[in-house]
Design a protein around this motif. Structure first.
Motif, PDB file in Angstrom:
ATOM      1  N   THR A  48      26.153  39.110  48.877  1.00  0.00           N
ATOM      2  CA  THR A  48      24.800  39.251  48.329  1.00  0.00           C
ATOM      3  C   THR A  48      24.861  39.446  46.824  1.00  0.00           C
ATOM      4  N   GLU A  49      25.835  40.232  46.368  1.00  0.00           N
ATOM      5  CA  GLU A  49      26.038  40.427  44.926  1.00  0.00           C
ATOM      6  C   GLU A  49      26.374  39.105  44.238  1.00  0.00           C
ATOM      7  N   LEU A  50      27.123  38.258  44.937  1.00  0.00           N
ATOM      8  CA  LEU A  50      27.552  36.991  44.357  1.00  0.00           C
ATOM      9  C   LEU A  50      26.414  35.993  44.181  1.00  0.00           C
ATOM     10  N   LEU A  62      33.041  36.249  36.439  1.00  0.00           N
ATOM     11  CA  LEU A  62      32.808  37.085  37.615  1.00  0.00           C
ATOM     12  C   LEU A  62      33.049  38.558  37.313  1.00  0.00           C
ATOM     13  N   VAL A  63      34.112  38.837  36.576  1.00  0.00           N
ATOM     14  CA  VAL A  63      34.394  40.229  36.218  1.00  0.00           C
ATOM     15  C   VAL A  63      33.276  40.784  35.344  1.00  0.00           C
ATOM     16  N   VAL A  80      36.019  45.223  41.852  1.00  0.00           N
ATOM     17  CA  VAL A  80      36.228  43.779  41.791  1.00  0.00           C
ATOM     18  C   VAL A  80      37.099  43.410  40.596  1.00  0.00           C
ATOM     19  N   ASP A  81      36.945  44.124  39.474  1.00  0.00           N
ATOM     20  CA  ASP A  81      37.750  43.777  38.296  1.00  0.00           C
ATOM     21  C   ASP A  81      39.239  44.072  38.491  1.00  0.00           C
ATOM     22  N   THR A  91      39.196  29.434  37.856  1.00  0.00           N
ATOM     23  CA  THR A  91      37.848  29.066  38.268  1.00  0.00           C
ATOM     24  C   THR A  91      37.694  29.180  39.780  1.00  0.00           C
ATOM     25  N   PHE A  92      36.565  29.720  40.205  1.00  0.00           N
ATOM     26  CA  PHE A  92      36.209  29.831  41.614  1.00  0.00           C
ATOM     27  C   PHE A  92      35.042  28.893  41.860  1.00  0.00           C
TER      28      PHE A  92
END
Length: 199
Positions: A48-50, A62-63, A80-81, A91-92
Motif C-alpha cells: 500500500t505504501e508503494l 524508493l529510499v 526499508v532503507d 532499478t525496480f
C-alpha cells in the motif's frame, strides 16, 4: 557493424530481463519455503505504501520516498532503507520486485552494501544470475546459522564488499560459496558436499 553489436546487446538485455521476470515469479511462488521472515499481512501493508511510488523506480528514489517505513519480521524490525540499495544504478520495475527484495530481510540487508559497492566499479555489470547466486549463498548461510544473529551472512557480505574494493571487480559466485563454506567449517557448522555451500 555497430548495428549488429547493438542488436546483440539488446537481445542479451532482453533475455536477462525475461530471466529476471521468471525468477521473480518463481520467488513469489516459493516465498513460503525458506525465510520469508516478513509476514504476508505486513507485506500487504507495505505494498500500500508503494502505491505512492511511480515505477520503474531506482533504489535511491524508493529510499527517499519510503525509506523510513518499518517492516516487522520474525527476526525483528527493519527499515526499508536498510534493505534497499540507495543508488540510482539499481532499478525496480514494479512493486512486486520490491516485495521480493524485502521479504527476506537478512538477505536484503546483506545484499544492500554489496550492490552499492558494485555500483562503484566502472565497466562491470552485476548480472542477474551472479546476484541470484550471491543471494542463494546468503539464504544458505541464514538457514545454517539462524540462531546466531546472521553472523555468517554479515561476514560474507563484508568479505564481498572488501573484495570489491581491493580487487576492483566482483568475486565469482564460486569464490563467494567457497568463502561461505570456509566460514561455516571454521565456526563448527557442517556443510555436506551435496549442499549449495558444499564446494
Amino acid at each position: 557493424m555497430a548495428d549488429k553489436k547493438r542488436d546483440r546487446d539488446k537481445q542479451g538485455h532482453d533475455a536477462e530481463r525475461r530471466q529476471q521476470n521468471r525468477d521473480t515469479a518463481t520467488e513469489l511462488e516459493r516465498w513460503g519455503e525458506t525465510e520469508p521472515a516478513v509476514p504476508p499481512d505486513v507485506l500487504a501493508e507495505f505494498e500500500t505504501e508503494l502505491e505512492a511510488v511511480r515505477f520503474p523506480a531506482t533504489g535511491a528514489e524508493l529510499v527517499a520516498a519510503i525509506g523510513d517505513h518499518e517492516l516487522q519480521s520474525v527476526d525483528g524490525s527493519y527499515s526499508v532503507d536498510a534493505l534497499l540499495p540507495e543508488t540510482a544504478g539499481e532499478t525496480f520495475d514494479s512493486p512486486t520486485a520490491v516485495r521480493v527484495q524485502v521479504q527476506r530481510p537478512a538477505v536484503a540487508a546483506a545484499m544492500k552494501p554489496v550492490v552499492e559497492a558494485s555500483k562503484t566499479l566502472s565497466n562491470v555489470e552485476f548480472s542477474w544470475t551472479q546476484r541470484k547466486a550471491y543471494e542463494k549463498t546468503f539464504q544458505a548461510l541464514k538457514a545454517i546459522d539462524a540462531d546466531d544473529n546472521d553472523e555468517g551472512v554479515e561476514a560474507i557480505s563484508d568479505w564481498i564488499v572488501e573484495w570489491i574494493h581491493t580487487n576492483e571487480q566482483l568475486p565469482r559466485s564460486r569464490d563467494v560459496r567457497r568463502q561461505a563454506a570456509k566460514f561455516c567449517r571454521t565456526n563448527g557448522y557442517q556443510v555436506r558436499s551435496d549442499e549449495w555451500l558444499g564446494i
